[in-house]
Write a protein that holds these residues in place. Sequence first.
Motif, PDB file in Angstrom:
ATOM      1  N   ARG A  31       0.821  -1.204   0.000  1.00  0.00           N
ATOM      2  CA  ARG A  31       0.000   0.000   0.000  1.00  0.00           C
ATOM      3  C   ARG A  31       0.853   1.250   0.000  1.00  0.00           C
ATOM      4  NH1 ARG A  31      -3.396  -1.705   5.167  1.00  0.00           N
ATOM      5  NH2 ARG A  31      -1.292  -2.203   5.779  1.00  0.00           N
ATOM      6  N   SER A  32       2.086   1.158  -0.480  1.00  0.00           N
ATOM      7  CA  SER A  32       2.962   2.326  -0.426  1.00  0.00           C
ATOM      8  C   SER A  32       2.409   3.463  -1.271  1.00  0.00           C
ATOM      9  CB  SER A  32       4.356   1.964  -0.922  1.00  0.00           C
ATOM     10  OG  SER A  32       5.164   3.109  -0.921  1.00  0.00           O
ATOM     11  N   MET A  33       2.388   4.655  -0.697  1.00  0.00           N
ATOM     12  CA  MET A  33       1.896   5.828  -1.410  1.00  0.00           C
ATOM     13  C   MET A  33       3.020   6.520  -2.172  1.00  0.00           C
ATOM     14  SD  MET A  33      -1.377   6.283  -0.679  1.00  0.00           S
ATOM     15  CE  MET A  33      -1.752   8.024  -0.767  1.00  0.00           C
ATOM     16  N   GLU A  35       5.105   8.350  -0.943  1.00  0.00           N
ATOM     17  CA  GLU A  35       5.272   9.662  -0.324  1.00  0.00           C
ATOM     18  C   GLU A  35       6.527   9.602   0.542  1.00  0.00           C
ATOM     19  OE1 GLU A  35       3.659  12.480  -0.368  1.00  0.00           O
ATOM     20  OE2 GLU A  35       1.670  12.094  -1.166  1.00  0.00           O
ATOM     21  N   PHE A  36       7.272  10.693   0.593  1.00  0.00           N
ATOM     22  CA  PHE A  36       8.469  10.743   1.422  1.00  0.00           C
ATOM     23  C   PHE A  36       8.331  11.834   2.470  1.00  0.00           C
ATOM     24  CE2 PHE A  36      10.081   8.368  -2.072  1.00  0.00           C
ATOM     25  CZ  PHE A  36      11.072   7.563  -1.551  1.00  0.00           C
ATOM     26  N   PHE A  37       8.889  11.566   3.640  1.00  0.00           N
ATOM     27  CA  PHE A  37       8.958  12.627   4.636  1.00  0.00           C
ATOM     28  C   PHE A  37       9.958  13.679   4.178  1.00  0.00           C
ATOM     29  CE2 PHE A  37       7.657   9.089   7.506  1.00  0.00           C
ATOM     30  CZ  PHE A  37       6.472   9.646   7.916  1.00  0.00           C
ATOM     31  N   MET A 141     -10.046   9.218  17.335  1.00  0.00           N
ATOM     32  CA  MET A 141      -8.733   9.118  16.690  1.00  0.00           C
ATOM     33  C   MET A 141      -7.607   9.518  17.646  1.00  0.00           C
ATOM     34  SD  MET A 141      -9.224   8.199  13.517  1.00  0.00           S
ATOM     35  CE  MET A 141      -8.022   8.835  12.364  1.00  0.00           C
ATOM     36  N   ARG A 199      -5.733  -4.002  17.591  1.00  0.00           N
ATOM     37  CA  ARG A 199      -4.533  -3.501  18.247  1.00  0.00           C
ATOM     38  C   ARG A 199      -4.942  -2.487  19.301  1.00  0.00           C
ATOM     39  NH1 ARG A 199      -0.984  -0.292  13.851  1.00  0.00           N
ATOM     40  NH2 ARG A 199       0.301  -0.003  15.667  1.00  0.00           N
TER      41      ARG A 199
ATOM     42  N   VAL B  72       2.065   4.424  17.041  1.00  0.00           N
ATOM     43  CA  VAL B  72       2.862   4.674  15.827  1.00  0.00           C
ATOM     44  C   VAL B  72       4.253   4.065  15.996  1.00  0.00           C
ATOM     45  CG1 VAL B  72       3.907   6.457  14.386  1.00  0.00           C
ATOM     46  CG2 VAL B  72       1.587   6.766  15.262  1.00  0.00           C
ATOM     47  N   HIS B  73       4.662   3.276  15.036  1.00  0.00           N
ATOM     48  CA  HIS B  73       5.963   2.613  15.078  1.00  0.00           C
ATOM     49  C   HIS B  73       6.666   2.771  13.735  1.00  0.00           C
ATOM     50  CE1 HIS B  73       4.792   0.395  18.752  1.00  0.00           C
ATOM     51  NE2 HIS B  73       3.593   0.379  18.198  1.00  0.00           N
ATOM     52  N   VAL B  83       6.668   4.775   7.695  1.00  0.00           N
ATOM     53  CA  VAL B  83       5.687   4.913   8.772  1.00  0.00           C
ATOM     54  C   VAL B  83       4.296   4.852   8.161  1.00  0.00           C
ATOM     55  CG1 VAL B  83       4.963   6.288  10.749  1.00  0.00           C
ATOM     56  CG2 VAL B  83       7.309   6.475   9.910  1.00  0.00           C
ATOM     57  N   PHE B  84       3.418   4.098   8.789  1.00  0.00           N
ATOM     58  CA  PHE B  84       2.056   4.014   8.254  1.00  0.00           C
ATOM     59  C   PHE B  84       1.246   5.221   8.717  1.00  0.00           C
ATOM     60  CE2 PHE B  84      -2.322   2.589   7.835  1.00  0.00           C
ATOM     61  CZ  PHE B  84      -2.280   2.090   6.543  1.00  0.00           C
ATOM     62  N   ARG B  86      -2.294   6.709   9.012  1.00  0.00           N
ATOM     63  CA  ARG B  86      -3.701   6.275   8.972  1.00  0.00           C
ATOM     64  C   ARG B  86      -4.575   7.285   8.225  1.00  0.00           C
ATOM     65  NH1 ARG B  86      -5.126   7.405  15.395  1.00  0.00           N
ATOM     66  NH2 ARG B  86      -5.272   9.646  15.209  1.00  0.00           N
ATOM     67  N   TRP B  91       1.766   3.922   3.445  1.00  0.00           N
ATOM     68  CA  TRP B  91       3.095   4.074   4.047  1.00  0.00           C
ATOM     69  C   TRP B  91       3.754   5.348   3.538  1.00  0.00           C
ATOM     70  CZ3 TRP B  91       4.856   1.009   7.822  1.00  0.00           C
ATOM     71  CH2 TRP B  91       4.240  -0.236   8.000  1.00  0.00           C
ATOM     72  N   VAL B  92       4.467   6.024   4.414  1.00  0.00           N
ATOM     73  CA  VAL B  92       5.270   7.174   4.033  1.00  0.00           C
ATOM     74  C   VAL B  92       6.728   6.815   4.302  1.00  0.00           C
ATOM     75  CG1 VAL B  92       5.601   9.655   4.281  1.00  0.00           C
ATOM     76  CG2 VAL B  92       3.368   8.656   4.765  1.00  0.00           C
ATOM     77  N   LEU B 115       5.942  11.728  11.421  1.00  0.00           N
ATOM     78  CA  LEU B 115       4.521  11.635  11.065  1.00  0.00           C
ATOM     79  C   LEU B 115       3.760  12.894  11.457  1.00  0.00           C
ATOM     80  CD1 LEU B 115       2.322   9.872   9.826  1.00  0.00           C
ATOM     81  CD2 LEU B 115       1.891   8.912  12.069  1.00  0.00           C
TER      82      LEU B 115
END
Lengths: 289, 136
Positions: A31-33, A35-37, A141, A199, B72-73, B83-84, B86, B91-92, B115
Amino acid sequence: MASMSDAELRAMSQEDRAEALGMMSEQLTGRSMKEFFEPTEDENFLYPWAPVVDTAKSAEIDADGLTATDVNLKIRALMEDGVGTVKVLNPRGMHSLGVGILSKLNLEFDGSLGYFAAGLIDGPNVRISGRVGWSCGENMMSGTILIEKNAGSTFGAAIRGGDLVCRGSVGSRTGIDQKGGTIIVGGDTGALTGFMMQRGRMVFCGNAGKNLGDSMYDGTIFVGGKIQSLGVDAVEEELTDLDKAWLTRKLSQYELMPDQGVAHFKKIVAGRQLWNYDNLEPSEKKLIL
Amino acid sequence: MAGTSYKGSEIKDVDQFIKGDGLESAREQEIGQHIGYRYDVNLVPDYERLTPFLAKYMEIMGWQDLNWLEDVHMGYEDGNPAVFDRNINGWVRVPDNISLPDNQQDRDMIARELLIKFQMSERHPLAQLRLAYTKF
């Protein structure tokens, strides 16, 4: 594969059947977007659209004679005006109050609320001086919700993050389908608590009813009292030092720390027998169809 | 501390999902793909390792702990640290020029920090979606 009849598939072992149906060669792409930080990102702590509020600036809303929609709209209007602390008087068990608040806010309810109290929130700190009905904090959330008295069933259903705390006892199906966050209960919890939990963490200082953690997929449940029975695939595991430190911190934070400490808490986790079911489910569906 | 387990196998090395293909259990090797999370979702944070940025975030939000960030992990996607998020259900990736600490707890703190910065920025996809579709 296509030439096989249902009867032939049924006669196979599960492994052979999965292979015959093409399950073994199937590749998921993830599911990788892409996107990069950005390491030089500005230090912002609120969503770009969130109103800037000052918690020292406070206001009161008297809910007497108002509808739930009126009250919720008034809360949002006050936030737009920069009010960071809102107290709602006379909620009188009204349903769906304080829902959908997606930013920082201190929100206090002076009294009891009905169903779906403070659901779908992302950020606020909510205090409720009375009781709450079903599904308090559903789908929250982030943020905190603290209830001074008891709560109804499906407390924290599908919660994804944040702290949901009840000083009293709660009904059945607490944290059903929990996907993250922390649920803390000072008293007891009913049957089917943690059903299909995925979780997150739950802490119960009192007792737990029948079928605790039934079909839980992941996550952790800590129980300080007696457990009537464990559900399918829920097993007990040993507390780690990190668990004890975390429990001590969380319970002290909400003034729910038991006199005898946390060493007596039982830790319940998934037995992992259901983890591979998702890989087999499609083949079983095909057989049924 | 590398954490203890993830869905499908046991975590033996903090870098195991970067070094190899990450297919550990017999079941994963059989189906050729990893199963679920690639980190221990039940690992609780070690607050001794809190970064100044996260401490400031907690203070601004009025929280005494990491709140939702406890879940968050640092994860691993296609052999890269990620990092996922939500909010975008994806994933980023962590850029190559960020060096990773040698333990999962410190990596988790970096993941939380990155994140937050991403989610609160104008370039986050949710900001664009909100501009286009928001009703209230």
